[in-house]
Design an enzyme around this catalytic site. Structure first.
Site, short mmCIF file in Angstrom:
data_model
loop_
_atom_site.label_atom_id
_atom_site.label_comp_id
_atom_site.label_asym_id
_atom_site.label_seq_id
_atom_site.Cartn_x
_atom_site.Cartn_y
_atom_site.Cartn_z
N LYS A 59 -11.54 74.78 -23.15
CA LYS A 59 -12.21 75.73 -22.26
C LYS A 59 -11.16 76.49 -21.44
CE LYS A 59 -15.72 75.91 -18.62
NZ LYS A 59 -16.63 75.12 -17.76
N HIS B 185 -18.92 38.78 -30.01
CA HIS B 185 -17.74 37.98 -30.39
C HIS B 185 -16.53 38.39 -29.58
CE1 HIS B 185 -20.15 36.54 -33.78
NE2 HIS B 185 -20.63 37.78 -33.80
N GLU C 203 -2.13 68.54 -23.63
CA GLU C 203 -2.28 67.80 -24.88
C GLU C 203 -2.71 68.72 -26.01
OE1 GLU C 203 -3.72 67.08 -22.01
OE2 GLU C 203 -3.55 64.94 -21.52
N LYS D 213 -1.99 65.40 -13.37
CA LYS D 213 -1.44 66.41 -14.28
C LYS D 213 -0.22 67.07 -13.64
CE LYS D 213 -5.79 67.78 -16.54
NZ LYS D 213 -6.78 68.89 -16.68
N GLY E 17 -17.20 70.98 -19.20
CA GLY E 17 -16.56 70.44 -20.41
C GLY E 17 -17.27 69.24 -20.97
N ARG E 18 -17.67 68.29 -20.08
CA ARG E 18 -18.28 67.05 -20.57
C ARG E 18 -19.75 67.23 -20.93
NH1 ARG E 18 -16.35 66.88 -15.55
NH2 ARG E 18 -17.83 66.75 -13.80
N GLU F 248 -16.43 60.86 -14.88
CA GLU F 248 -15.81 62.11 -14.40
C GLU F 248 -16.83 62.91 -13.58
OE1 GLU F 248 -14.20 65.62 -16.98
OE2 GLU F 248 -12.47 64.36 -16.51
O1 F6P Z 1 -10.18 65.77 -17.77
C1 F6P Z 1 -10.10 67.01 -17.22
C2 F6P Z 1 -10.69 68.04 -18.15
O2 F6P Z 1 -10.66 69.29 -17.52
C3 F6P Z 1 -12.10 67.69 -18.60
O3 F6P Z 1 -13.06 67.96 -17.63
C4 F6P Z 1 -12.20 68.54 -19.83
O4 F6P Z 1 -13.29 68.16 -20.66
C5 F6P Z 1 -10.82 68.27 -20.48
O5 F6P Z 1 -9.93 68.14 -19.37
C6 F6P Z 1 -10.36 69.31 -21.46
O6 F6P Z 1 -10.33 70.57 -20.81
P1 F6P Z 1 -10.18 71.91 -21.74
O7 F6P Z 1 -11.44 71.98 -22.59
O8 F6P Z 1 -10.09 73.02 -20.74
O9 F6P Z 1 -8.96 71.74 -22.58
#
Ligand code: F6P
Length: 547
Positions: free
Chosen positions: A204, A382, A210, A510, A265-266, A351
């Site tokens: 987003k 288990h 990452e 971060k 995002g979530r 979150e």
């Molecule tokens: O964990 C922080 C966060 O902003 C989440 O809310 C989000 O889903 C994730 O990192 C990935 O964000 P993006 O879709 O902007 O890469």
């Protein structure tokens, strides 16, 4: 800022707080013994789900106190605000309109029109890949689709794709890469052909470290296969709200799918972030997933609080978190295909509700988001069920089960379901000392042996659980289940008077990550940093000296 307590919001809080001691002498078993109709009375069905919450420490008095809290919190009004697009995400001044992603009928609002256009665009992309019209730089058709994303750009699509395995049309293989650990993308690419691989860069913000690092690695991997920079667009599409950044990365503007600020995002798997899901199960099934969620949205909007599944799910967690004193909740899906649901719910609930400031910026002195954890059954039996049965921690549990399987091993599905029901029964009923002694006696142990072993075989019981049952795990029932948890999460935020839609708490880590990375790169470790951080960085640099 002053500190808020739940008694500031709820006039009946003192009565609720007294409930914990009041329940010391009432067992779940006694509630069932006193009311043969209890299970029926404490079950609700909607959108293909049945919620059996009868094995919880709740009776009419407790529920009336909880429904009073829900009324004082104006949950009914909050539901309306959410679904009509009020800026419920106050700190970012945004709506949380994930429900618009699965609207039904004619598109009326701007959001709904954008959603319809995007679904149409997704369908065209998928059909062009399925038909072989879309080809890689060397003319090969696409055989593999790799979603590069993390958090809400990974967990939801990954979970749903796994959950709906029986619905995969196998037209392309769908994979996921999330972690910046190079092992994940290396392990995957070892099995793929760059000439027939399409990458989805799902971000987003288009600024997540990452995702960008993995996307750069993927881009180099494709270039190394002989692809020109001009032809990169044949191997990359993006989903982002930052179109300029995606174009700068080298993705063709036509291959960028929108995700809007009114989608958290979530809460985004229903949007173009769900592209990997749609690649795996086809757009028709993706639409059924949306329809299942829409069915739960209607239930959430229309059902009275007392018969409202997400509201009941929220009140149960509120009860155990804030009255009975539990700080954890387990989600135990008795379904191999739902094995990623607990991980998805961790982000959704923790979150969203891992907050310690009220919506108006005051500190708060009560528990909010609890630790969500779990794994699929029967595996947990288990692993950690010993603690659930005889440990000193009582955790509210959601068992999730299906009446039917998609495979033909009916006898194994019977065992799976039987174990799910038996676990909730054993947790509730327990086994007392006398019963334990009698069992050992029947095994022929001596009195001395019985006296020694029996106390260890006692199961205290009286441990709560809720069971959610569906006929079968389908796109529709999965959509309803996930939407129920989304609305449960929001309702808990309303009860706790917090904002469930921002996530300021992920920023400091971060930021410091960039500082630590600089210290590693320059070997110049700030002398005012704590000795632990300094020592760890030094160890990394010593181990990776480049000379
Ligand atoms: O964990 C922080 C966060 O902003 C989440 O809310 C989000 O889903 C994730 O990192 C990935 O964000 P993006 O879709 O902007 O890469």
């Amino acid at each position: 800022m002053n500190t808020k307590s739940l008694s500031d919001f709820y006039s009946n809080w003192s009565q609720l707080a007294e409930q914990k001691s009041a329940w010391q002498n009432t067992t779940l078993q006694s509630l069932f013994d006193a009311d043969s109709n209890r299970a029926e009375r404490y079950s609700v069905s909607a959108a293909g789900l049945e919620l059996d919450y009868s094995k919880n420490h709740l009776d009419e008095k407790a529920l009336s106190l909880l429904f009073s809290v829900a009324e004082q919190a104006d949950v009914a009004g909050a539901i309306k605000k959410l679904l009509r697009g009020d800026h419920v995400n106050a700190t970012e001044d945004r709506p949380a309109l994930h429900s618009a992603l699965r609207f039904e009928g004619q598109a009326k609002t701007d959001e709904q029109k954008s959603v319809s256009e995007t679904l149409e665009k997704m369908s065209k992309l998928i059909n062009s890949v399925y038909s072989g019209t879309w080809k890689g730089h060397s003319g090969k058709v696409i055989t593999d689709v790799v979603n590069i994303g993390i958090g809400g750009s990974d967990l939801g699509p990954r979970m749903v794709t796994k959950a709906l395995t029986p619905f995969h049309n196998k037209k392309v293989n769908v994979h996921f890469v999330a972690n910046i650990d190079g092992a994940e993308i290396s392990d995957l690419c070892a099995f793929l052909n760059p000439e027939s691989t399409l990458f989805i860069v799902a971000s987003k913000s288009f600024s997540t470290l990452e995702t960008l690092q993995n996307a750069l690695t993927a881009r180099q991997w494709v270039l190394n296969s002989g692809c020109s920079h001009e032809q990169l667009a044949k191997h990359f599409v993006a989903i982002s709200s930052k179109v300029d950044k995606a174009i700068e990365f080298g993705i063709d503007a036509d291959n960028i799918y929108p995700i809007w600020d009114w989608v958290g995002g979530r809460y985004s798997l229903w949007s173009a972030i769900g592209l990997p899901i749609a690649f795996a199960i086809g757009m028709d099934n993706f639409q059924k997933l949306l329809a299942g969620a829409a069915s739960m949205d209607s239930h959430f909007a229309e059902a009275p609080l007392e018969r409202n599944i997400p509201v009941l799910m929220a009140l149960i967690v509120f009860w155990y978190s804030n009255v009975m004193g539990s700080n954890t909740q387990a989600v135990l899906p008795y379904s191999y295909h739902l094995q990623l649901l607990p991980a998805y719910l961790q982000q959704l609930e923790m979150e969203s509700n891992g907050k310690s400031t009220t919506r108006t910026g005051d500190k708060l002195d009560y528990q909010t988001g609890s630790i969500v954890w779990g794994t699929e059954g029967t595996n947990g039996q288990h692993s950690f069920h010993q603690l659930l049965h005889q440990g000193t921690i009582t955790a509210p549990i959601d068992f999730i089960a299906t009446l039917k399987a998609h495979h033909s091993l009916d006898h194994q599905h019977k065992f799976l379901f039987a174990n799910c029901v038996a676990q909730s029964q054993a947790l509730m009923a327990g086994r007392d000392l006398e019963t334990s002694k009698a069992e050992l006696e029947s095994q022929g142990l001596s009195e001395e042996e019985i006296a020694f072993i029996a106390p260890h075989k006692v199961h205290p019981g009286n441990r709560p659980s809720t069971t959610i049952v569906m006929d079968a795990l389908t796109p529709e029932t999965l959509g309803a289940l996930v939407a129920a948890y989304e609305h449960k999460t929001y309702t808990l935020g309303v009860l706790w008077n917090i904002n469930s839609f921002d996530q300021w708490g992920v920023e400091l880590g971060k930021l410091l990550g960039t500082h630590v990375t600089t210290a590693i790169d320059t070997t110049d470790i700030p002398t005012d940093w704590d000795s632990s951080t300094r020592k760890l960085i030094q160890a990394f640099n010593d181990a990776n000296k480049k000379f």
